[in-house]
Design a protein around this motif. Structure first.
Motif, PDB file in Angstrom:
ATOM      1  N   PRO A 212       0.826  -1.217   0.000  1.00  0.00           N
ATOM      2  CA  PRO A 212       0.000   0.000   0.000  1.00  0.00           C
ATOM      3  C   PRO A 212       0.854   1.259   0.000  1.00  0.00           C
ATOM      4  CG  PRO A 212       0.007  -1.027   2.163  1.00  0.00           C
ATOM      5  CD  PRO A 212       0.717  -1.973   1.252  1.00  0.00           C
ATOM      6  N   THR A 213       0.257   2.368  -0.381  1.00  0.00           N
ATOM      7  CA  THR A 213       0.963   3.650  -0.409  1.00  0.00           C
ATOM      8  C   THR A 213       1.457   4.024   0.981  1.00  0.00           C
ATOM      9  OG1 THR A 213      -0.565   4.310  -2.164  1.00  0.00           O
ATOM     10  CG2 THR A 213       0.812   6.034  -1.225  1.00  0.00           C
ATOM     11  N   PHE A 214       0.628   3.808   1.979  1.00  0.00           N
ATOM     12  CA  PHE A 214       0.976   4.094   3.373  1.00  0.00           C
ATOM     13  C   PHE A 214       0.966   2.769   4.131  1.00  0.00           C
ATOM     14  CE2 PHE A 214      -1.250   7.698   1.518  1.00  0.00           C
ATOM     15  CZ  PHE A 214      -0.359   8.733   1.733  1.00  0.00           C
TER      16      PHE A 214
ATOM     17  N   GLY B 192      -1.840   0.804   6.060  1.00  0.00           N
ATOM     18  CA  GLY B 192      -2.354  -0.097   5.035  1.00  0.00           C
ATOM     19  C   GLY B 192      -3.273   0.566   4.037  1.00  0.00           C
ATOM     20  N   GLN B 193      -3.139   1.859   3.828  1.00  0.00           N
ATOM     21  CA  GLN B 193      -4.056   2.589   2.962  1.00  0.00           C
ATOM     22  C   GLN B 193      -3.409   2.954   1.631  1.00  0.00           C
ATOM     23  OE1 GLN B 193      -5.113   5.261   6.526  1.00  0.00           O
ATOM     24  NE2 GLN B 193      -6.950   5.409   5.243  1.00  0.00           N
ATOM     25  N   TYR B 194      -4.246   2.991   0.610  1.00  0.00           N
ATOM     26  CA  TYR B 194      -3.819   3.370  -0.737  1.00  0.00           C
ATOM     27  C   TYR B 194      -4.313   4.775  -1.027  1.00  0.00           C
ATOM     28  CZ  TYR B 194      -2.579  -1.500  -1.733  1.00  0.00           C
ATOM     29  OH  TYR B 194      -2.004  -2.740  -1.714  1.00  0.00           O
ATOM     30  N   GLN B 195      -3.452   5.556  -1.661  1.00  0.00           N
ATOM     31  CA  GLN B 195      -3.849   6.911  -2.017  1.00  0.00           C
ATOM     32  C   GLN B 195      -4.753   6.881  -3.236  1.00  0.00           C
ATOM     33  OE1 GLN B 195      -0.602   9.611  -2.267  1.00  0.00           O
ATOM     34  NE2 GLN B 195      -1.812  11.330  -3.034  1.00  0.00           N
ATOM     35  N   ILE B 196      -5.755   7.727  -3.220  1.00  0.00           N
ATOM     36  CA  ILE B 196      -6.668   7.803  -4.352  1.00  0.00           C
ATOM     37  C   ILE B 196      -6.166   8.849  -5.329  1.00  0.00           C
ATOM     38  CG2 ILE B 196      -8.176   9.452  -3.121  1.00  0.00           C
ATOM     39  CD1 ILE B 196     -10.514   8.203  -4.699  1.00  0.00           C
TER      40      ILE B 196
ATOM     41  N   MET C  59      -7.284   9.228   0.796  1.00  0.00           N
ATOM     42  CA  MET C  59      -6.864   7.838   0.660  1.00  0.00           C
ATOM     43  C   MET C  59      -8.046   6.920   0.919  1.00  0.00           C
ATOM     44  SD  MET C  59      -4.629   7.526   4.209  1.00  0.00           S
ATOM     45  CE  MET C  59      -3.651   8.978   3.816  1.00  0.00           C
ATOM     46  N   TYR C  60      -7.928   5.716   0.380  1.00  0.00           N
ATOM     47  CA  TYR C  60      -8.958   4.717   0.620  1.00  0.00           C
ATOM     48  C   TYR C  60      -8.905   4.256   2.079  1.00  0.00           C
ATOM     49  CZ  TYR C  60      -9.523   4.263  -4.449  1.00  0.00           C
ATOM     50  OH  TYR C  60      -9.757   4.515  -5.779  1.00  0.00           O
ATOM     51  N   ALA C  61     -10.049   3.844   2.588  1.00  0.00           N
ATOM     52  CA  ALA C  61     -10.085   3.281   3.930  1.00  0.00           C
ATOM     53  C   ALA C  61      -9.277   1.988   3.957  1.00  0.00           C
ATOM     54  CB  ALA C  61     -11.528   3.013   4.351  1.00  0.00           C
ATOM     55  N   PRO C  62      -8.638   1.667   5.076  1.00  0.00           N
ATOM     56  CA  PRO C  62      -7.861   0.422   5.138  1.00  0.00           C
ATOM     57  C   PRO C  62      -8.757  -0.788   4.919  1.00  0.00           C
ATOM     58  CG  PRO C  62      -8.149   1.379   7.326  1.00  0.00           C
ATOM     59  CD  PRO C  62      -8.620   2.398   6.345  1.00  0.00           C
TER      60      PRO C  62
ATOM     61  N   ALA D 247      -4.537   1.519  -8.575  1.00  0.00           N
ATOM     62  CA  ALA D 247      -4.931   2.911  -8.352  1.00  0.00           C
ATOM     63  C   ALA D 247      -5.953   3.313  -9.402  1.00  0.00           C
ATOM     64  CB  ALA D 247      -3.710   3.830  -8.399  1.00  0.00           C
ATOM     65  N   PRO D 248      -7.144   2.717  -9.376  1.00  0.00           N
ATOM     66  CA  PRO D 248      -8.150   3.007 -10.412  1.00  0.00           C
ATOM     67  C   PRO D 248      -8.552   4.471 -10.417  1.00  0.00           C
ATOM     68  CG  PRO D 248      -9.135   1.840  -8.562  1.00  0.00           C
ATOM     69  CD  PRO D 248      -7.658   1.804  -8.332  1.00  0.00           C
ATOM     70  N   GLN D 249      -8.687   5.013 -11.600  1.00  0.00           N
ATOM     71  CA  GLN D 249      -9.036   6.428 -11.741  1.00  0.00           C
ATOM     72  C   GLN D 249     -10.534   6.628 -11.605  1.00  0.00           C
ATOM     73  OE1 GLN D 249      -7.373   8.378 -15.199  1.00  0.00           O
ATOM     74  NE2 GLN D 249      -9.057   9.865 -15.247  1.00  0.00           N
TER      75      GLN D 249
END
Length: 392
Positions: free
Chosen positions: A105-107, A111-115, A137-140, A345-347
Motif C-alpha cells: 500500500p501507499t501508506f 495499510g491505505q492506498y492513495q486515491i 486515501m482509501y479506507a484500510p 490505483a483506479p481512476q
C-alpha cells in the motif's frame, strides 16, 4: 460462463454453499482442479466442434453450396470463430487473474492506498483531507484470510482462497476468478461465442428450410399426416415439430438444440457481463454496493457508490482489453501488459471526483450526520493490531 459462485468473504461469506464442511471442501477442490477445467472445455467446445464436423457439411449441401470456394469460405469462417472462442475461454480458465500478496500500500503503516484524482495522466491531486495535510486515501482494507492489505476493488474469493485484483466474480464454468488479468478474455469469450451461435443458427435454419426441397421433399407417396382440424395452440406446436422431425436431417435438429441451449446461456450472461464492463462496474460492486470508502478526514469515511469508476464505455473496455484491444477483436492475442493503475490505483470518474469534493464541502459546512459505533459496522478492517475505534 455463469456468474454463480460469487465470493465476498469480507462479510464472512466465502462463496461456499451451506453444506457439510467436508462436502464443501471436496466441491471446492474439484472446481479448482484441472480435471474440472478440461471437462468444462469439452462441454463448451462440443457445440462448435460438432457443428463443424457434422452439421456444417449437411447444411452446405442443403443450401446448394457445392463449389470448393463456397465451402472453403464457410469452413474457414467457422474454424476462425471457434479458435477465437476457445482461445479466450482457455485463457480465462488458466490465466492468473491478478495476485495481491506482493502489492504494497501507499501508506504501509495504516495499510491505505492513495486515491488518484487526476483526469488525464493520473497525477496526484492537491486535494487534502479536512483539517490535515494528508492526501485523500482509501479506507484500510485488511484480509483476515490472506493476512495482507487489499488494494481498492480487490476482494477475497472463498473458493480460490486468495485475494484477486479488481475481482469481478468467481466463475464456476471456467474454474477461475475473473479479475484484472483475465477479465478481457472473459468478455471476448462471450463475444465470439455469440457471433458463432448466430452464424450457426442462421446456417441451420436456412438449411432446414432448404431440406423441404431436398432428397426427403414431399411427394405423393411421402407426405405428413394432416393437421387435426381443431388443433389448439399446443397441438399446432406438436404438429410443427412432427413435420420438422419428418423432413429435417437429424444432425441439423441436434445442432438446433445445442445452439438454442447455448444461446440461452451466452446471451443472458454475456449481455449482463458486457453491460457492467461498459459501465466500469464489477459484479461484486453491483451485488455489494457501498463497500468501499474514501477517508476525507481522520476517522471520517465517504462511501463509494456504483459507477464511481465509470470513465466512459470506450475507456472502460480499453482498461480490460489492454493496449492491443483493437487487434484482440480479430486475433487470438493476450491483453498484456495491462495498465497497473487499473488494479492498484483506479481512476475515478469526473462525476465520482465531484461527488467526493461535494461531500468534503458538506462535512466542512454541516459536519457529519451519521456516526457509526465502530469500523466493523462500516465493514472497514483496519488490520489485526487496530482497535475498534469510533468512526464518524
Amino acid at each position: 460462463a455463469g456468474n454463480a459462485g460469487v465470493a465476498e468473504s469480507d462479510a464472512d461469506d466465502e462463496g461456499i454453499a451451506r453444506a457439510p464442511k467436508k462436502f464443501s471442501e471436496v466441491r471446492r477442490r474439484l472446481m479448482l482442479s484441472r480435471t474440472w477445467k478440461w471437462c468444462m472445455l469439452v462441454v463448451v467446445g462440443s457445440v462448435p466442434i460438432f457443428g463443424i464436423l457434422f452439421a456444417l457439411p449437411v447444411a452446405l449441401r442443403l443450401r446448394g453450396c457445392r463449389t470448393v470456394m463456397c465451402q472453403l469460405r464457410h469452413y474457414c469462417f467457422s474454424v476462425y470463430l471457434t479458435v477465437l472462442f476457445l482461445y479466450n475461454f482457455v485463457e480465462a480458465q488458466f490465466t492468473d487473474p491478478g495476485r495481491t500478496d506482493k502489492v504494497k500500500p501507499t501508506f504501509e503503516t495504516t495499510g491505505q492506498y492513495q486515491i488518484l484524482l487526476g483526469a488525464e495522466g493520473g497525477e496526484l491531486s492537491d486535494v487534502k483531507q479536512i483539517g490535515s495535510e494528508e492526501p485523500l486515501m482509501y479506507a484500510p482494507n485488511y484480509c483476515n484470510h490472506c493476512k495482507h492489505w487489499k488494494p481498492p476493488r480487490a476482494h477475497h474469493c472463498g473458493v480460490c482462497q486468495r485475494c484477486t485484483l479488481r475481482m469481478d466474480h468467481h466463475c464456476p464454468f471456467t474454474g477461475n476468478c475473473i479479475g484484472l488479468k483475465n477479465h478481457g478474455h472473459f468478455l471476448l469469450m462471450y463475444l465470439f461465442a455469440a457471433i458463432g451461435l448466430l452464424y450457426s443458427m442462421a446456417m441451420v435454419t436456412s438449411a432446414i428450410a432448404g431440406s423441404f426441397q431436398g432428397p426427403r421433399r414431399m411427394t405423393p407417396s411421402f407426405r405428413p399426416l394432416p393437421m387435426p382440424p381443431k388443433a389448439g395452440y399446443f397441438g399446432k406446436m406438436k404438429y410443427s415439430f412432427y413435420v420438422l422431425f419428418m423432413f429435417t436431417e437429424p444432425v441439423l435438429l441436434v445442432q438446433v438444440v445445442l445452439t438454442a441451449a447455448a444461446c440461452g446461456a451466452v446471451f443472458c450472461l454475456g449481455i449482463a457481463a458486457w453491460a457492467q464492463a461498459f459501465r466500469g462496474n464489477t459484479l461484486l460492486e453491483l451485488l455489494f454496493p457501498m463497500k468501499e470508502y474514501v477517508q476525507i478526514r481522520a476517522k471520517t469515511y465517504c462511501p463509494l457508490g456504483i459507477g464511481f469508476y465509470h470513465l466512459g464505455w470506450r475507456q472502460n473496455i480499453r482498461d480490460l482489453l489492454g493496449p492491443s484491444w483493437r487487434l484482440r477483436l480479430f486475433l487470438p492475442l493476450a491483453g498484456s501488459p495491462l495498465d497497473w493503475r487499473v488494479g492498484l490505483a483506479p481512476q475515478p470518474s469526473p462525476t465520482g471526483v465531484q461527488g467526493i469534493l461535494d461531500r468534503i464541502q458538506e462535512v466542512e459546512a454541516e459536519g457529519v450526520k451519521s456516526a457509526p459505533k465502530s469500523n466493523e459496522e462500516l465493514g472497514i478492517n483496519c488490520g489485526p493490531d487496530a482497535s475498534s475505534a469510533k468512526n464518524v
